[in-house]
Motif scaffolding. Structure first.
Motif, PDB file in Angstrom:
ATOM      1  N   MET A   1       0.810  -1.226   0.000  1.00 63.10           N
ATOM      2  CA  MET A   1       0.000   0.000   0.000  1.00 63.10           C
ATOM      3  C   MET A   1       0.848   1.284   0.000  1.00 63.10           C
ATOM      4  O   MET A   1       0.322   2.364  -0.209  1.00 63.10           O
ATOM      5  CB  MET A   1      -0.933   0.014   1.215  1.00 63.10           C
ATOM      6  N   ALA A   2       2.150   1.167   0.239  1.00 59.43           N
ATOM      7  CA  ALA A   2       3.017   2.344   0.324  1.00 59.43           C
ATOM      8  C   ALA A   2       3.452   2.807  -1.058  1.00 59.43           C
ATOM      9  O   ALA A   2       3.515   2.022  -2.011  1.00 59.43           O
ATOM     10  CB  ALA A   2       4.246   2.031   1.171  1.00 59.43           C
ATOM     11  N   THR A   3       3.750   4.091  -1.144  1.00 63.36           N
ATOM     12  CA  THR A   3       4.389   4.668  -2.322  1.00 63.36           C
ATOM     13  C   THR A   3       5.626   5.405  -1.827  1.00 63.36           C
ATOM     14  O   THR A   3       5.527   6.510  -1.292  1.00 63.36           O
ATOM     15  CB  THR A   3       3.456   5.654  -3.041  1.00 63.36           C
ATOM     16  N   VAL A   4       6.774   4.761  -1.946  1.00 62.69           N
ATOM     17  CA  VAL A   4       8.026   5.358  -1.466  1.00 62.69           C
ATOM     18  C   VAL A   4       8.585   6.251  -2.562  1.00 62.69           C
ATOM     19  O   VAL A   4       8.821   5.815  -3.680  1.00 62.69           O
ATOM     20  CB  VAL A   4       9.045   4.261  -1.075  1.00 62.69           C
ATOM     21  N   GLU A   5       8.766   7.520  -2.222  1.00 59.87           N
ATOM     22  CA  GLU A   5       9.295   8.481  -3.180  1.00 59.87           C
ATOM     23  C   GLU A   5      10.781   8.724  -2.993  1.00 59.87           C
ATOM     24  O   GLU A   5      11.489   9.031  -3.952  1.00 59.87           O
ATOM     25  CB  GLU A   5       8.537   9.806  -3.063  1.00 59.87           C
ATOM     26  N   ARG A   6      11.255   8.581  -1.752  1.00 57.29           N
ATOM     27  CA  ARG A   6      12.662   8.883  -1.472  1.00 57.29           C
ATOM     28  C   ARG A   6      13.092   8.195  -0.185  1.00 57.29           C
ATOM     29  O   ARG A   6      12.322   8.137   0.774  1.00 57.29           O
ATOM     30  CB  ARG A   6      12.822  10.390  -1.336  1.00 57.29           C
ATOM     31  N   VAL A   7      14.324   7.697  -0.174  1.00 54.12           N
ATOM     32  CA  VAL A   7      14.936   7.135   1.030  1.00 54.12           C
ATOM     33  C   VAL A   7      16.316   7.754   1.173  1.00 54.12           C
ATOM     34  O   VAL A   7      17.180   7.561   0.317  1.00 54.12           O
ATOM     35  CB  VAL A   7      15.053   5.603   0.978  1.00 54.12           C
ATOM     36  N   ASP A   8      16.510   8.544   2.214  1.00 51.46           N
ATOM     37  CA  ASP A   8      17.827   9.106   2.519  1.00 51.46           C
ATOM     38  C   ASP A   8      18.471   8.227   3.573  1.00 51.46           C
ATOM     39  O   ASP A   8      17.817   7.860   4.557  1.00 51.46           O
ATOM     40  CB  ASP A   8      17.708  10.533   3.063  1.00 51.46           C
ATOM     41  N   THR A   9      19.738   7.888   3.388  1.00 51.34           N
ATOM     42  CA  THR A   9      20.454   7.077   4.360  1.00 51.34           C
ATOM     43  C   THR A   9      21.657   7.852   4.884  1.00 51.34           C
ATOM     44  O   THR A   9      22.305   8.593   4.131  1.00 51.34           O
ATOM     45  CB  THR A   9      20.938   5.746   3.753  1.00 51.34           C
ATOM     46  N   HIS A  10      21.907   7.691   6.177  1.00 49.27           N
ATOM     47  CA  HIS A  10      23.022   8.361   6.833  1.00 49.27           C
ATOM     48  C   HIS A  10      23.664   7.384   7.812  1.00 49.27           C
ATOM     49  O   HIS A  10      22.945   6.787   8.628  1.00 49.27           O
ATOM     50  CB  HIS A  10      22.532   9.591   7.615  1.00 49.27           C
ATOM     51  N   PRO A  11      24.992   7.224   7.771  1.00 54.78           N
ATOM     52  CA  PRO A  11      25.650   6.393   8.775  1.00 54.78           C
ATOM     53  C   PRO A  11      25.407   6.985  10.158  1.00 54.78           C
ATOM     54  O   PRO A  11      25.337   8.203  10.321  1.00 54.78           O
ATOM     55  CB  PRO A  11      27.132   6.475   8.412  1.00 54.78           C
ATOM     56  N   THR A  12      25.243   6.130  11.146  1.00 59.67           N
ATOM     57  CA  THR A  12      24.961   6.600  12.497  1.00 59.67           C
ATOM     58  C   THR A  12      25.470   5.598  13.520  1.00 59.67           C
ATOM     59  O   THR A  12      25.878   4.497  13.166  1.00 59.67           O
ATOM     60  CB  THR A  12      23.446   6.838  12.689  1.00 59.67           C
ATOM     61  N   GLU A  13      25.432   5.981  14.767  1.00 62.39           N
ATOM     62  CA  GLU A  13      25.733   5.084  15.885  1.00 62.39           C
ATOM     63  C   GLU A  13      24.412   4.643  16.492  1.00 62.39           C
ATOM     64  O   GLU A  13      23.531   5.462  16.726  1.00 62.39           O
ATOM     65  CB  GLU A  13      26.562   5.807  16.944  1.00 62.39           C
ATOM     66  N   LEU A  14      24.263   3.361  16.709  1.00 66.64           N
ATOM     67  CA  LEU A  14      23.010   2.855  17.262  1.00 66.64           C
ATOM     68  C   LEU A  14      23.179   2.325  18.670  1.00 66.64           C
ATOM     69  O   LEU A  14      22.265   2.334  19.460  1.00 66.64           O
ATOM     70  CB  LEU A  14      22.427   1.762  16.349  1.00 66.64           C
TER      71      LEU A  14
END
Length: 91
Positions: free
Chosen positions: A66-79
């Protein structure tokens, strides 16, 4: 291990995206969490081995039916040391 912060834009709220992300992450052995943001995006912090994390990010570009993904931004991070993959409240 690598950690990534994903910001997903499009029609991604009220379509089961968070539940889908939890199921997908658990299937791949990815740890972290997912939550809706007030501005309509979905935020994910994910950690796992490089192959599993790459697969997870690619699947997030598709999302549930059901989703419409227009953009995915990725950033390295500490979890940090997170166990499992959970759904959090809206931030």
């Amino acid at each position: 291990m690598t950690a990534q912060r994903l910001l997903i834009e499009g029609r991604v709220q009220r379509v089961g995206y968070r539940d889908w992300a939890v199921r997908t992450a658990r299937q791949l052995g990815v740890t972290g969490w997912v939550r809706n943001l007030q501005d309509g995006r979905v935020e994910i912090l994910a950690d796992g081995d490089d192959g599993a994390l790459d697969t997870f990010v690619e699947r997030c570009r598709e999302g549930p039916t059901m989703a419409t993904v227009e953009r995915v931004d990725t950033h390295p991070t500490e979890l940090g040391n997170v166990k499992g993959f959970t759904k959090r409240f809206t931030a």
